[in-house]
Write a protein that holds these residues in place. Structure first.
Motif, PDB file in Angstrom:
ATOM      1  N   GLY B  19      43.012  37.172  40.130  1.00 23.42           N
ATOM      2  CA  GLY B  19      44.069  37.730  40.982  1.00 23.42           C
ATOM      3  C   GLY B  19      43.474  38.701  41.988  1.00 23.42           C
ATOM      4  N   GLY B  20      42.461  39.448  41.552  1.00 20.01           N
ATOM      5  CA  GLY B  20      41.772  40.369  42.461  1.00 20.01           C
ATOM      6  C   GLY B  20      41.089  39.609  43.596  1.00 20.01           C
ATOM      7  N   ASN B  21      40.456  38.478  43.244  1.00 17.02           N
ATOM      8  CA  ASN B  21      39.821  37.644  44.283  1.00 17.02           C
ATOM      9  C   ASN B  21      40.850  37.155  45.298  1.00 17.02           C
ATOM     10  OD1 ASN B  21      37.463  37.864  42.907  1.00 17.02           O
ATOM     11  ND2 ASN B  21      37.483  35.810  42.028  1.00 17.02           N
ATOM     12  N   ALA B  22      41.995  36.675  44.771  1.00 18.64           N
ATOM     13  CA  ALA B  22      43.048  36.147  45.653  1.00 18.64           C
ATOM     14  C   ALA B  22      43.592  37.259  46.554  1.00 18.64           C
ATOM     15  CB  ALA B  22      44.175  35.530  44.819  1.00 18.64           C
ATOM     16  N   ALA B  23      43.798  38.433  45.981  1.00 20.65           N
ATOM     17  CA  ALA B  23      44.323  39.558  46.754  1.00 20.65           C
ATOM     18  C   ALA B  23      43.337  39.992  47.825  1.00 20.65           C
ATOM     19  CB  ALA B  23      44.651  40.722  45.821  1.00 20.65           C
ATOM     20  N   ALA B  24      42.042  39.953  47.473  1.00 18.77           N
ATOM     21  CA  ALA B  24      41.013  40.344  48.450  1.00 18.77           C
ATOM     22  C   ALA B  24      41.020  39.402  49.654  1.00 18.77           C
ATOM     23  CB  ALA B  24      39.641  40.340  47.786  1.00 18.77           C
ATOM     24  N   SER B  25      41.239  38.111  49.372  1.00 22.73           N
ATOM     25  CA  SER B  25      41.271  37.153  50.489  1.00 22.73           C
ATOM     26  C   SER B  25      42.490  37.407  51.383  1.00 22.73           C
ATOM     27  CB  SER B  25      41.241  35.713  49.980  1.00 22.73           C
ATOM     28  OG  SER B  25      42.394  35.436  49.236  1.00 22.73           O
ATOM     29  N   ASP B  31      44.190  42.195  57.093  1.00 24.79           N
ATOM     30  CA  ASP B  31      43.555  43.453  57.444  1.00 24.79           C
ATOM     31  C   ASP B  31      44.386  44.646  56.964  1.00 24.79           C
ATOM     32  OD1 ASP B  31      41.638  45.094  58.451  1.00 24.79           O
ATOM     33  OD2 ASP B  31      42.482  45.158  60.482  1.00 24.79           O
ATOM     34  N   THR B  32      44.792  44.569  55.715  1.00 28.49           N
ATOM     35  CA  THR B  32      45.564  45.652  55.119  1.00 28.49           C
ATOM     36  C   THR B  32      45.310  45.676  53.613  1.00 28.49           C
ATOM     37  OG1 THR B  32      47.751  46.659  54.959  1.00 28.49           O
ATOM     38  CG2 THR B  32      47.670  44.297  54.675  1.00 28.49           C
ATOM     39  N   GLN B  33      45.762  46.751  52.980  1.00 26.77           N
ATOM     40  CA  GLN B  33      45.569  46.863  51.540  1.00 26.77           C
ATOM     41  C   GLN B  33      46.626  46.034  50.805  1.00 26.77           C
ATOM     42  OE1 GLN B  33      45.039  50.892  50.425  1.00 26.77           O
ATOM     43  NE2 GLN B  33      44.485  50.399  48.327  1.00 26.77           N
ATOM     44  N   VAL B  34      46.196  45.308  49.778  1.00 23.02           N
ATOM     45  CA  VAL B  34      47.127  44.507  48.973  1.00 23.02           C
ATOM     46  C   VAL B  34      47.170  45.097  47.567  1.00 23.02           C
ATOM     47  CG1 VAL B  34      47.587  42.212  47.998  1.00 23.02           C
ATOM     48  CG2 VAL B  34      46.687  42.416  50.318  1.00 23.02           C
ATOM     49  N   TYR B  35      48.374  45.312  47.075  1.00 27.40           N
ATOM     50  CA  TYR B  35      48.536  45.910  45.746  1.00 27.40           C
ATOM     51  C   TYR B  35      48.885  44.817  44.737  1.00 27.40           C
ATOM     52  CZ  TYR B  35      48.859  50.107  48.582  1.00 27.40           C
ATOM     53  OH  TYR B  35      48.602  51.097  49.479  1.00 27.40           O
ATOM     54  N   LEU B  36      48.403  45.023  43.511  1.00 25.55           N
ATOM     55  CA  LEU B  36      48.607  44.001  42.462  1.00 25.55           C
ATOM     56  C   LEU B  36      49.130  44.631  41.186  1.00 25.55           C
ATOM     57  CD1 LEU B  36      45.264  42.019  42.570  1.00 25.55           C
ATOM     58  CD2 LEU B  36      47.506  40.982  42.791  1.00 25.55           C
ATOM     59  N   SER B  37      49.997  43.922  40.509  1.00 32.51           N
ATOM     60  CA  SER B  37      50.397  44.368  39.167  1.00 32.51           C
ATOM     61  C   SER B  37      49.352  43.880  38.163  1.00 32.51           C
ATOM     62  CB  SER B  37      51.760  43.785  38.808  1.00 32.51           C
ATOM     63  OG  SER B  37      51.628  42.398  38.595  1.00 32.51           O
ATOM     64  N   VAL B  38      49.410  44.389  36.962  1.00 32.21           N
ATOM     65  CA  VAL B  38      48.512  43.912  35.899  1.00 32.21           C
ATOM     66  C   VAL B  38      48.972  42.500  35.488  1.00 32.21           C
ATOM     67  CG1 VAL B  38      47.728  44.381  33.541  1.00 32.21           C
ATOM     68  CG2 VAL B  38      48.109  46.254  35.131  1.00 32.21           C
ATOM     69  N   SER B  39      48.024  41.676  35.065  1.00 32.03           N
ATOM     70  CA  SER B  39      48.370  40.299  34.652  1.00 32.03           C
ATOM     71  C   SER B  39      49.290  40.299  33.445  1.00 32.03           C
ATOM     72  CB  SER B  39      47.112  39.543  34.231  1.00 32.03           C
ATOM     73  OG  SER B  39      46.258  39.405  35.290  1.00 32.03           O
ATOM     74  N   LYS B  40      50.178  39.324  33.451  1.00 33.79           N
ATOM     75  CA  LYS B  40      51.024  39.104  32.276  1.00 33.79           C
ATOM     76  C   LYS B  40      50.734  37.681  31.790  1.00 33.79           C
ATOM     77  CE  LYS B  40      55.549  38.741  32.486  1.00 33.79           C
ATOM     78  NZ  LYS B  40      56.886  39.053  32.971  1.00 33.79           N
ATOM     79  N   VAL B  41      50.436  37.538  30.514  1.00 34.12           N
ATOM     80  CA  VAL B  41      50.102  36.210  29.993  1.00 34.12           C
ATOM     81  C   VAL B  41      51.096  35.838  28.910  1.00 34.12           C
ATOM     82  CG1 VAL B  41      48.342  34.817  28.838  1.00 34.12           C
ATOM     83  CG2 VAL B  41      47.656  36.601  30.418  1.00 34.12           C
ATOM     84  N   ASP B  42      51.593  34.624  28.948  1.00 34.40           N
ATOM     85  CA  ASP B  42      52.441  34.171  27.835  1.00 34.40           C
ATOM     86  C   ASP B  42      52.324  32.669  27.617  1.00 34.40           C
ATOM     87  OD1 ASP B  42      53.748  33.588  30.137  1.00 34.40           O
ATOM     88  OD2 ASP B  42      55.641  34.486  29.597  1.00 34.40           O
ATOM     89  N   LYS B  43      52.716  32.278  26.424  1.00 32.68           N
ATOM     90  CA  LYS B  43      52.767  30.852  26.099  1.00 32.68           C
ATOM     91  C   LYS B  43      54.194  30.388  26.332  1.00 32.68           C
ATOM     92  CE  LYS B  43      49.203  30.742  22.572  1.00 32.68           C
ATOM     93  NZ  LYS B  43      48.926  30.454  21.162  1.00 32.68           N
TER      94      LYS B  43
END
Lengths: 156, 200
Positions: B19-25, B31-43
């Motif tokens: 997700g960090g890689n995707a946000a960096a792209s 040309d701005t800062q992108v904010y991300l939430s923490v990953s949520k994983v579920d089955k």
């Protein structure tokens, strides 16, 4: 009027004072069964066409049968029921999918097959296409109002 | 740590890195800062398909990118209309109406999602030494619930448990969150577990 919110795979039945609402159907199929004499009916939203493991109403084949059992149990007149189908869309249809493999298309086909076996005529259907639907099933007259993404509202 | 929670924790870490890689792209493109939430994983199983989200009727722009190869599944981007408008205005240097996007604007969103998807998958593929092919994107604009209904059903239709990693992202000029959902189809989960040397 009492509004009942139906969740996926949950069978909901009601009398003439009820409106059953199901929000944002995509490829899943909404099945309305109605007894026009007693003015009662029921609804189920099914996600997948065929049940292979367990008997849950989120599958079209099981869901219709269970809905039929519940509607006939509350109907005093035992008059023949009618059916209306809503949903079964394919939102991402195009480059990556073939129509025959769409879950929506398979849900619709399964519903027609099961309803035919139960001798229930489909009197109206708003199925397929590439948009989602929210529906309101009015049990006082059996009409179904449908809302789509561009806020179009129509009834079947 | 139990195998099951080890699997989920590992996937969560995949989600954080990828997700960090995707946000960096995206940050580079805008040309701005992108904010991300923490990953949520579920089955997920069939019965979990409908979310309890109160915003099921919210109109969103959605881009779906199926992938196959050593792992099968899909990446789904759910963009709110305000973000899409902000983004397109920035990269196309003109005003756009998010309610009536033109062909060129839709293509731009598809291309952006493809770039972000490549960045996302790179982290996972290189760690697992998998060859993963991302297919052409499909775009649609509809109710959030309808989109999730269809995509999640696709992921679990083979009757196995599917895995879902979800993250929200936003930019300071539009703080309404967008969603990135990574789905591993049930038939690939066993292989993934074998690669990570854990059981389901």
């Amino acid at each position: 009027m009492k509004e009942i919110l139906a969740k996926a795979g949950e069978i909901v039945v009601g009398d003439r004072n009820s409106i059953i609402t199901a929000k944002a159907l995509g490829s899943s199929l909404g099945i309305c069964l109605y007894d026009s004499y007693d003015r009662c009916g029921g609804f189920v939203e099914c996600l997948l066409p065929k049940c292979t493991k367990d008997e849950r109403s989120c599958y079209v084949d099981v869901g219709i049968q269970q809905l039929y059992d519940q509607v006939t149990s509350i109907s005093e007149s035992h008059q023949p029921l009618i059916a209306k189908l809503i949903g079964g869309a394919s939102l991402f249809q195009g480059k990556n999918q073939q129509h025959e493999d769409d879950i929506g298309h398979r849900n619709i086909k399964m519903a027609y097959d099961v309803l035919m076996q139960l001798h229930i005529p489909v009197v109206a259907a708003d199925v397929g296409d590439t948009f989602g639907r929210t529906l309101h099933f009015h049990l006082d007259d059996g009409s179904v109002y449908i809302e789509t993404k561009r806020d179009f509202i129509y009834h079947i | 740590m139990e195998n099951n929670s080890y699997l989920l924790e590992t996937l969560k870490e995949f989600g954080n890195i990828s997700g960090g890689n995707a946000a960096a792209s995206l940050a580079l493109l805008m040309d701005t800062q992108v904010y991300l939430s923490v990953s949520k994983v579920d089955k997920m199983t069939q019965l979990d398909l409908k979310t309890n989200d109160l915003r099921v009727e919210e109109h969103m722009i959605s881009i779906l990118l199926p992938f196959d190869g050593d792992m099968e599944g899909m990446l789904l981007f759910l963009l709110n209309q305000t973000f899409a408008q902000t983004y397109l205005k920035k990269v196309m240097q003109r005003d756009v109406c998010a309610y009536q996007l033109q062909e060129q604007e839709l293509k731009m969103l598809e291309e952006t999602a493809s770039i972000m998807a490549s960045a996302f998958m790179e982290g996972i593929a290189s760690y697992l030494k998998y060859a993963i092919r991302i297919q052409q994107p499909s775009i649609t604009m509809d109710m959030k619930g309808s989109i999730l209904n269809e995509v999640l059903t696709m992921a679990v239709q083979d009757q196995h448990q599917a895995l879902r990693i979800s993250r929200s992202f936003w930019v300071s000029s539009c703080e309404t969150p967008n969603e990135l959902i990574f789905l591993v189809k049930g038939n690939s989960v066993d292989k993934l577990c074998a690669s990570l040397e854990v059981s389901r």
